[in-house]
Design a protein around this motif. Sequence first.
Motif, short mmCIF file in Angstrom:
data_model
loop_
_atom_site.label_atom_id
_atom_site.label_comp_id
_atom_site.label_asym_id
_atom_site.label_seq_id
_atom_site.Cartn_x
_atom_site.Cartn_y
_atom_site.Cartn_z
N ASN A 120 0.83 -1.20 0.00
CA ASN A 120 0.00 0.00 0.00
C ASN A 120 0.87 1.25 0.00
OD1 ASN A 120 -2.66 -1.35 0.37
ND2 ASN A 120 -1.80 -1.89 2.38
N PRO A 121 0.39 2.34 -0.56
CA PRO A 121 1.14 3.59 -0.49
C PRO A 121 1.33 4.01 0.97
CG PRO A 121 -0.65 3.75 -2.08
CD PRO A 121 -0.86 2.48 -1.32
N ILE A 122 2.43 4.72 1.23
CA ILE A 122 2.74 5.19 2.57
C ILE A 122 2.76 6.70 2.56
CG2 ILE A 122 4.53 5.29 4.36
CD1 ILE A 122 5.38 2.50 3.59
N SER A 123 2.10 7.29 3.53
CA SER A 123 2.07 8.74 3.66
C SER A 123 3.10 9.17 4.70
CB SER A 123 0.67 9.22 4.08
OG SER A 123 0.66 10.62 4.24
N HIS B 87 -4.10 9.93 -3.48
CA HIS B 87 -2.70 10.01 -3.07
C HIS B 87 -1.85 10.67 -4.16
CE1 HIS B 87 -2.74 5.98 -5.12
NE2 HIS B 87 -1.58 6.43 -5.60
N ASP B 88 -0.64 11.07 -3.77
CA ASP B 88 0.25 11.82 -4.65
C ASP B 88 1.53 11.03 -4.90
OD1 ASP B 88 -1.58 13.88 -4.52
OD2 ASP B 88 -0.53 14.86 -2.84
N VAL B 89 2.16 11.31 -6.02
CA VAL B 89 3.48 10.78 -6.34
C VAL B 89 4.37 11.96 -6.71
CG1 VAL B 89 4.86 9.36 -7.90
CG2 VAL B 89 2.63 8.55 -7.11
N THR B 90 5.51 12.08 -6.05
CA THR B 90 6.43 13.17 -6.36
C THR B 90 7.13 12.90 -7.68
OG1 THR B 90 6.81 13.63 -4.02
CG2 THR B 90 8.47 14.44 -5.57
N VAL B 91 7.18 13.91 -8.53
CA VAL B 91 7.88 13.80 -9.81
C VAL B 91 8.94 14.90 -9.86
CG1 VAL B 91 5.93 12.77 -11.01
CG2 VAL B 91 6.17 15.26 -10.98
N THR B 92 9.91 14.72 -10.73
CA THR B 92 11.01 15.68 -10.85
C THR B 92 11.09 16.24 -12.25
OG1 THR B 92 12.57 13.90 -11.37
CG2 THR B 92 12.36 14.53 -9.06
N SER B 93 11.63 17.44 -12.37
CA SER B 93 11.81 18.06 -13.67
C SER B 93 12.71 17.20 -14.54
CB SER B 93 12.44 19.46 -13.49
OG SER B 93 12.68 20.06 -14.73
N GLY B 94 12.26 16.93 -15.77
CA GLY B 94 13.00 16.06 -16.66
C GLY B 94 12.56 14.62 -16.58
N GLY B 95 11.73 14.29 -15.59
CA GLY B 95 11.23 12.93 -15.44
C GLY B 95 10.03 12.68 -16.34
N SER B 96 9.57 11.44 -16.30
CA SER B 96 8.45 11.07 -17.17
C SER B 96 7.63 9.97 -16.52
CB SER B 96 8.95 10.62 -18.54
OG SER B 96 9.76 9.46 -18.40
N ALA B 97 6.46 9.69 -17.11
CA ALA B 97 5.59 8.61 -16.65
C ALA B 97 4.86 8.04 -17.86
CB ALA B 97 4.60 9.10 -15.61
N GLU B 98 4.66 6.72 -17.85
CA GLU B 98 3.91 6.05 -18.91
C GLU B 98 2.48 5.84 -18.43
OE1 GLU B 98 5.09 5.31 -21.98
OE2 GLU B 98 6.91 6.40 -21.32
N PRO C 159 9.58 16.06 5.36
CA PRO C 159 9.45 16.93 4.19
C PRO C 159 8.68 18.21 4.52
CG PRO C 159 7.84 15.19 4.09
CD PRO C 159 8.69 14.89 5.30
N ALA C 160 8.77 19.16 3.60
CA ALA C 160 8.12 20.45 3.83
C ALA C 160 6.60 20.32 3.81
CB ALA C 160 8.59 21.45 2.78
N SER C 161 6.07 19.30 3.13
CA SER C 161 4.64 19.04 3.11
C SER C 161 4.44 17.52 3.08
CB SER C 161 3.97 19.70 1.90
OG SER C 161 4.54 19.21 0.70
N ASN C 162 3.22 17.09 3.34
CA ASN C 162 2.95 15.66 3.36
C ASN C 162 3.38 15.03 2.04
OD1 ASN C 162 1.87 16.07 5.86
ND2 ASN C 162 -0.26 15.92 5.20
N LEU C 163 3.95 13.83 2.13
CA LEU C 163 4.48 13.14 0.96
C LEU C 163 3.87 11.75 0.88
CD1 LEU C 163 6.65 13.14 -1.34
CD2 LEU C 163 8.22 12.11 0.31
N ASN C 164 3.44 11.38 -0.32
CA ASN C 164 2.89 10.05 -0.51
C ASN C 164 3.89 9.19 -1.28
OD1 ASN C 164 0.25 8.43 -0.23
ND2 ASN C 164 0.85 8.09 -2.36
N VAL C 165 4.13 7.97 -0.80
CA VAL C 165 5.10 7.06 -1.43
C VAL C 165 4.34 5.85 -1.94
CG1 VAL C 165 7.20 5.73 -1.11
CG2 VAL C 165 6.85 7.83 0.21
#
Length: 436
Positions: free
Chosen positions: A233-236, A315-326, A266-272
């Motif tokens: 399960n995702p972890i917050s 829930h959220d997933v952190t992404v980075t500049s230059g990254g991608s998702a299919e 983290p500076a705000s809640n993070l979902n993993v």
Amino acid sequence: MSLVTVSTPRLHRLSAPHIRHHEARQRGFTLLEMLLVLFLMALVASAGLMLTDGVEDQAKYDETKRRMAKIRTAIVGDPTRTVNGTPEISGFVADMGRLPNCLRELTEALDCAAPANPLTTSVFDDNSGLLAGWRGPYLALLPDGDGTLSIRDGYENDDGSVNFGWGFLNDGTQVQLQSFGLNSVADGATPVDDYPVGASVAAVTPLVNAFDYRVTFQNWGSVTIRFANTGTNPISISQNSLRLVLSFADDSQPNAIGTEESAPFPASNLNVPVNAVSVTVSNGQTLDVPTGTTLSGNTLSFTANDKLHFVDSGHDVTVTSGGSAEIPTGSTLTGLQVTIGSDGVVQLPTSTQLTLVSPFASLPNTMGHYSLSLVCNDPANPNAVDGKRYDGNCARYGTDAAPIAYTPINQPYLFRAAPRSSTVVPPSPLTWTIQQ
């Protein structure tokens, strides 16, 4: 009547020279001859003694040099020895995080700067995974008759002090050591009897200098942490619930373990999400994407460090500049929202990660063993590290619980720092495994 002839022995007359020679042989050596013989014997004996003294002095000199080399190894180890191709980390500095204050600290756990306080003996630290503290004696010595261990020079000088008759100086950055030679006195103006030669201890070549134990940490202005979720399960991760901790040997701290700590993050809640970094979605589901996101075929490309929000699952997933998702076939992008076109998964190339900029106010510079750990932040004591390594859930342990046991999901990142070697850089990234 026959005649009987009687022969008479002939008497030989000795000449005068023969008589004088005979008398001389009977007379023996003259006083002058005896004195000459004694003089020659004394001369030979004196030459033998001079030769013997020279050999003995050279042996003491060589032994002094040998013992100084052993003292140096006891302080900073032997850089020529390697373990699995890397320099061996050993010696007093590696265990204590500092230079010795006197030679006696190499033979017993006595703090020469504060004799009333013994040095912390080596213990395993459950928080950092490091073994630090005094692990001597650092020299193989035979005890004296009274059981004490001494580090004398080759001339067997020993004044009963904490430096055993050596001249010792630790100015905070280097160690200087001098033998006072045969007369056991610092000769000052005539230092030819001392080793190394010098008018004072401060004038001799350092036995240990900064290059022998100092290391350089480089590119630690930012540390990237990648969370690998091996659960189902995702972890917050709550805001400001974690700290990044760098641990190392430091005799001035409890358990001889010093730390440098990051601010809470983290500076705000993070979902993993789960470790596969693929999130199941269904036809018609919507995703909120960061500003600047583009869609080409089935590939989302991100131009900002932000979050991909799964609206229907919350829930959220952190992404980075230059990254991608299919994303699944048939999906569309309108403004900052993606509409999923068919059942499937959203696949990201890496697990959730974030970068801490300037995480540590300062960094150590001493050879030794180090570890990086993620620990749960204690809100009631924000300026201290409680040591409970983060395994996916800080709440279940409580703020006063003992450090949690080591498992495959909360191992510290251990590394070594060797002098005269390459600079020490952070892991890229620090992968931290968690699960719910």
